[in-house]
Design a protein around this motif. Structure first.
Motif, PDB file in Angstrom:
ATOM      1  N   HIS A 280       0.826  -1.202   0.000  1.00 10.93           N
ATOM      2  CA  HIS A 280       0.000   0.000   0.000  1.00 10.93           C
ATOM      3  C   HIS A 280       0.869   1.266   0.000  1.00 10.93           C
ATOM      4  CE1 HIS A 280      -3.460  -2.503   0.582  1.00 10.93           C
ATOM      5  NE2 HIS A 280      -3.019  -2.973   1.730  1.00 10.93           N
ATOM      6  N   ALA A 281       2.118   1.126  -0.353  1.00  7.93           N
ATOM      7  CA  ALA A 281       3.016   2.282  -0.354  1.00  7.93           C
ATOM      8  C   ALA A 281       2.509   3.339  -1.332  1.00  7.93           C
ATOM      9  CB  ALA A 281       4.420   1.844  -0.747  1.00  7.93           C
ATOM     10  N   PRO A 282       2.646   4.624  -0.996  1.00 10.99           N
ATOM     11  CA  PRO A 282       2.221   5.691  -1.906  1.00 10.99           C
ATOM     12  C   PRO A 282       2.985   5.613  -3.228  1.00 10.99           C
ATOM     13  CG  PRO A 282       2.638   6.562   0.285  1.00 10.99           C
ATOM     14  CD  PRO A 282       3.151   5.145   0.285  1.00 10.99           C
ATOM     15  N   VAL A 283       2.342   6.052  -4.293  1.00 10.98           N
ATOM     16  CA  VAL A 283       2.953   5.988  -5.615  1.00 10.98           C
ATOM     17  C   VAL A 283       4.253   6.784  -5.659  1.00 10.98           C
ATOM     18  CG1 VAL A 283       2.649   6.674  -8.030  1.00 10.98           C
ATOM     19  CG2 VAL A 283       0.794   5.519  -6.816  1.00 10.98           C
ATOM     20  N   ASP A 284       4.276   7.953  -5.023  1.00 15.19           N
ATOM     21  CA  ASP A 284       5.495   8.764  -5.035  1.00 15.19           C
ATOM     22  C   ASP A 284       6.654   8.012  -4.383  1.00 15.19           C
ATOM     23  OD1 ASP A 284       3.743  10.571  -6.057  1.00 15.19           O
ATOM     24  OD2 ASP A 284       4.171  12.180  -4.629  1.00 15.19           O
ATOM     25  N   ARG A 285       6.377   7.296  -3.299  1.00 19.05           N
ATOM     26  CA  ARG A 285       7.417   6.530  -2.613  1.00 19.05           C
ATOM     27  C   ARG A 285       7.903   5.383  -3.504  1.00 19.05           C
ATOM     28  NH1 ARG A 285       9.054   5.021   2.591  1.00 19.05           N
ATOM     29  NH2 ARG A 285      10.770   3.551   2.320  1.00 19.05           N
ATOM     30  N   ILE A 286       6.988   4.715  -4.168  1.00 18.41           N
ATOM     31  CA  ILE A 286       7.378   3.630  -5.062  1.00 18.41           C
ATOM     32  C   ILE A 286       8.266   4.152  -6.178  1.00 18.41           C
ATOM     33  CG2 ILE A 286       6.500   1.985  -6.781  1.00 18.41           C
ATOM     34  CD1 ILE A 286       4.087   1.571  -4.936  1.00 18.41           C
ATOM     35  N   ALA A 287       7.888   5.276  -6.750  1.00 22.99           N
ATOM     36  CA  ALA A 287       8.691   5.869  -7.826  1.00 22.99           C
ATOM     37  C   ALA A 287      10.121   6.113  -7.352  1.00 22.99           C
ATOM     38  CB  ALA A 287       8.052   7.179  -8.295  1.00 22.99           C
ATOM     39  N   TRP A 288      10.263   6.656  -6.167  1.00 30.73           N
ATOM     40  CA  TRP A 288      11.592   6.934  -5.609  1.00 30.73           C
ATOM     41  C   TRP A 288      12.349   5.632  -5.351  1.00 30.73           C
ATOM     42  CZ3 TRP A 288      14.669  11.048  -4.880  1.00 30.73           C
ATOM     43  CH2 TRP A 288      15.756  10.910  -4.028  1.00 30.73           C
ATOM     44  N   ASP A 289      11.664   4.641  -4.790  1.00 30.59           N
ATOM     45  CA  ASP A 289      12.325   3.388  -4.428  1.00 30.59           C
ATOM     46  C   ASP A 289      12.859   2.633  -5.645  1.00 30.59           C
ATOM     47  OD1 ASP A 289      11.872   3.841  -1.759  1.00 30.59           O
ATOM     48  OD2 ASP A 289      10.127   2.501  -1.612  1.00 30.59           O
ATOM     49  N   VAL A 290      12.176   2.727  -6.787  1.00 31.36           N
ATOM     50  CA  VAL A 290      12.632   1.975  -7.958  1.00 31.36           C
ATOM     51  C   VAL A 290      13.622   2.755  -8.814  1.00 31.36           C
ATOM     52  CG1 VAL A 290      10.506   0.621  -8.024  1.00 31.36           C
ATOM     53  CG2 VAL A 290      10.707   2.675  -9.466  1.00 31.36           C
ATOM     54  N   ALA A 297       8.034  11.754 -14.485  1.00 30.78           N
ATOM     55  CA  ALA A 297       8.698  10.871 -15.449  1.00 30.78           C
ATOM     56  C   ALA A 297       8.326   9.416 -15.180  1.00 30.78           C
ATOM     57  CB  ALA A 297      10.209  11.053 -15.365  1.00 30.78           C
ATOM     58  N   PHE A 298       8.199   9.052 -13.908  1.00 29.22           N
ATOM     59  CA  PHE A 298       7.776   7.700 -13.561  1.00 29.22           C
ATOM     60  C   PHE A 298       6.385   7.401 -14.096  1.00 29.22           C
ATOM     61  CE2 PHE A 298       5.138   5.266 -10.519  1.00 29.22           C
ATOM     62  CZ  PHE A 298       5.679   4.010 -10.729  1.00 29.22           C
ATOM     63  N   ARG A 299       5.461   8.325 -13.875  1.00 28.07           N
ATOM     64  CA  ARG A 299       4.093   8.107 -14.344  1.00 28.07           C
ATOM     65  C   ARG A 299       4.054   7.964 -15.866  1.00 28.07           C
ATOM     66  NH1 ARG A 299       0.387   9.431 -10.262  1.00 28.07           N
ATOM     67  NH2 ARG A 299       1.303  10.586  -8.518  1.00 28.07           N
ATOM     68  N   LYS A 300       4.834   8.769 -16.543  1.00 26.67           N
ATOM     69  CA  LYS A 300       4.864   8.721 -18.010  1.00 26.67           C
ATOM     70  C   LYS A 300       5.414   7.375 -18.485  1.00 26.67           C
ATOM     71  CE  LYS A 300       6.580  11.247 -22.046  1.00 26.67           C
ATOM     72  NZ  LYS A 300       7.357  12.448 -22.499  1.00 26.67           N
ATOM     73  N   SER A 301       6.498   6.915 -17.868  1.00 25.30           N
ATOM     74  CA  SER A 301       7.084   5.624 -18.248  1.00 25.30           C
ATOM     75  C   SER A 301       6.139   4.479 -17.919  1.00 25.30           C
ATOM     76  CB  SER A 301       8.422   5.414 -17.536  1.00 25.30           C
ATOM     77  OG  SER A 301       9.373   6.350 -17.975  1.00 25.30           O
ATOM     78  N   PHE A 302       5.490   4.554 -16.763  1.00 25.21           N
ATOM     79  CA  PHE A 302       4.574   3.491 -16.350  1.00 25.21           C
ATOM     80  C   PHE A 302       3.413   3.391 -17.330  1.00 25.21           C
ATOM     81  CE2 PHE A 302       1.444   1.193 -13.956  1.00 25.21           C
ATOM     82  CZ  PHE A 302       2.176   0.341 -13.147  1.00 25.21           C
TER      83      PHE A 302
END
Length: 328
Positions: A280-290, A297-302
């Protein structure tokens, strides 16, 4: 008494060796239900089953029994065995070409595309199959313009569908074509299934290749996977491989099917998908972690690689009822 209207079309379902019988019977039921929801007077689709056997290809079941068949569509259901175990079927291909010459639209689901491809009628045409079988189909029939990211490709006289359960998508596509969009939607609602889906990308995982035999490139891949969340440059990878940049780029692309930066994005998005599915990690945290410092940029790539926004992906594939609480 008003006699029943003649069926609007006859769809033949081809029962070839090791095909998925649940698709054959499921499509039979779907087309019957569509007729029930087509309005008054009801418009029906005639369905016949054609079995491949020692005496040729013959109809062994018919929703409107008659010896007078005029097939408007022929559907090749999925296979239950992997493509490499599917024998060649030249007699079936000949029969399909004859039906096509008479005006029938030929359709396939999943690995049924391998049988359809034997006709030669898919050469130069856009088509889809299960994402896991696309590479094998491209090797066997390089003239086909594969677009395996699509769930259904309607190319007029050739219609192909992707995954093993994409027979529902194909069936609804044909219902819309024959009975109209309102009947298609009514059928989908009654069956509690979605209208035809557009993409396989949300279902297709990234499957990196390590069996290509190029050991220096494999070392670079291992390094990339171990450090994918860090700031990696091509120079870092070519140093691990011990090559010049030009040689590294050429050999990496040949071995993996991806340029290094594209490969890195695939690895990062694969890890983001796993996190969206299982936490349930926030999307912003997931983007940073990966490995993304820029969430946009993460959202665009995803979106580019999966066909869905991160929040929509979590809603579809997440772990439970609280998944929306962590949506962005």
């Amino acid at each position: 008494m008003i006699p029943p209207a003649a069926p609007v079309a006859e769809i033949g379902l081809l029962v070839y060796p090791d095909c998925q019988l649940s698709a054959v019977y499921g499509l039979t039921d779907l087309f019957r239900i569509a007729g029930e929801w087509s309005g008054a007077p009801a418009r029906e689709i005639r369905v016949s089953h054609w079995r491949v056997g020692g005496e040729g290809i013959r109809a062994d079941w018919d929703s409107h029994p008659s010896d007078d068949h005029r097939l408007s569509h022929v559907i090749l259901p999925p296979s239950l065995v992997m493509p490499e175990r599917m024998p060649a079927q030249p007699d079936t291909a000949k029969w399909l070409r004859a039906r096509h010459a008479e005006g029938a639209t030929l359709c396939s689901v999943c690995a049924g595309a391998f049988v359809l491809a034997e006709t030669g009628l898919m050469e130069g045409r856009r088509a889809t199959t299960h994402w896991a079988f696309a590479e094998a189909l491209a090797r066997r029939h390089p003239g086909i313009r594969l677009a395996e990211e699509h769930m259904v490709i309607d190319d007029g006289d050739i219609v192909t569908a992707g995954g093993i359960l994409a027979w529902t998508d194909l069936g609804l596509t044909l219902v819309e074509r024959l009975l109209g969009p309102s009947t298609m939607l009514a059928t989908a609602r009654f069956l509690l299934i979605e209208p035809p889906r557009s993409s396989q990308r949300p279902f297709a995982p990234f499957l990196p290749r390590f069996d290509h035999g190029d050991e220096p490139i494999r070392r670079a891949q291992h390094h990339l996977h171990a450090h994918s969340a860090e700031a990696l440059a091509v120079g870092d990878l070519q140093a691990v491989a011990g090559m010049t940049e030009r040689t590294f780029l050429r050999r990496f692309t040949a071995a993996t099917g991806h340029r290094p930066n594209d490969y890195l994005q695939q690895v990062r998005i694969a890890r983001a998908r796993e996190a969206l599915e299982s936490t349930h990690a926030p999307v912003d945290r997931i983007a940073w972690d990966v490995g993304y410092g820029d969430v946009a940029a993460f959202r665009k790539s995803f979106q580019k690689l999966t066909g869905m926004a991160p929040a929509s992906y979590r809603q579809s594939f997440g772990i439970g009822p609280t998944r929306q609480a962590a949506a962005d």
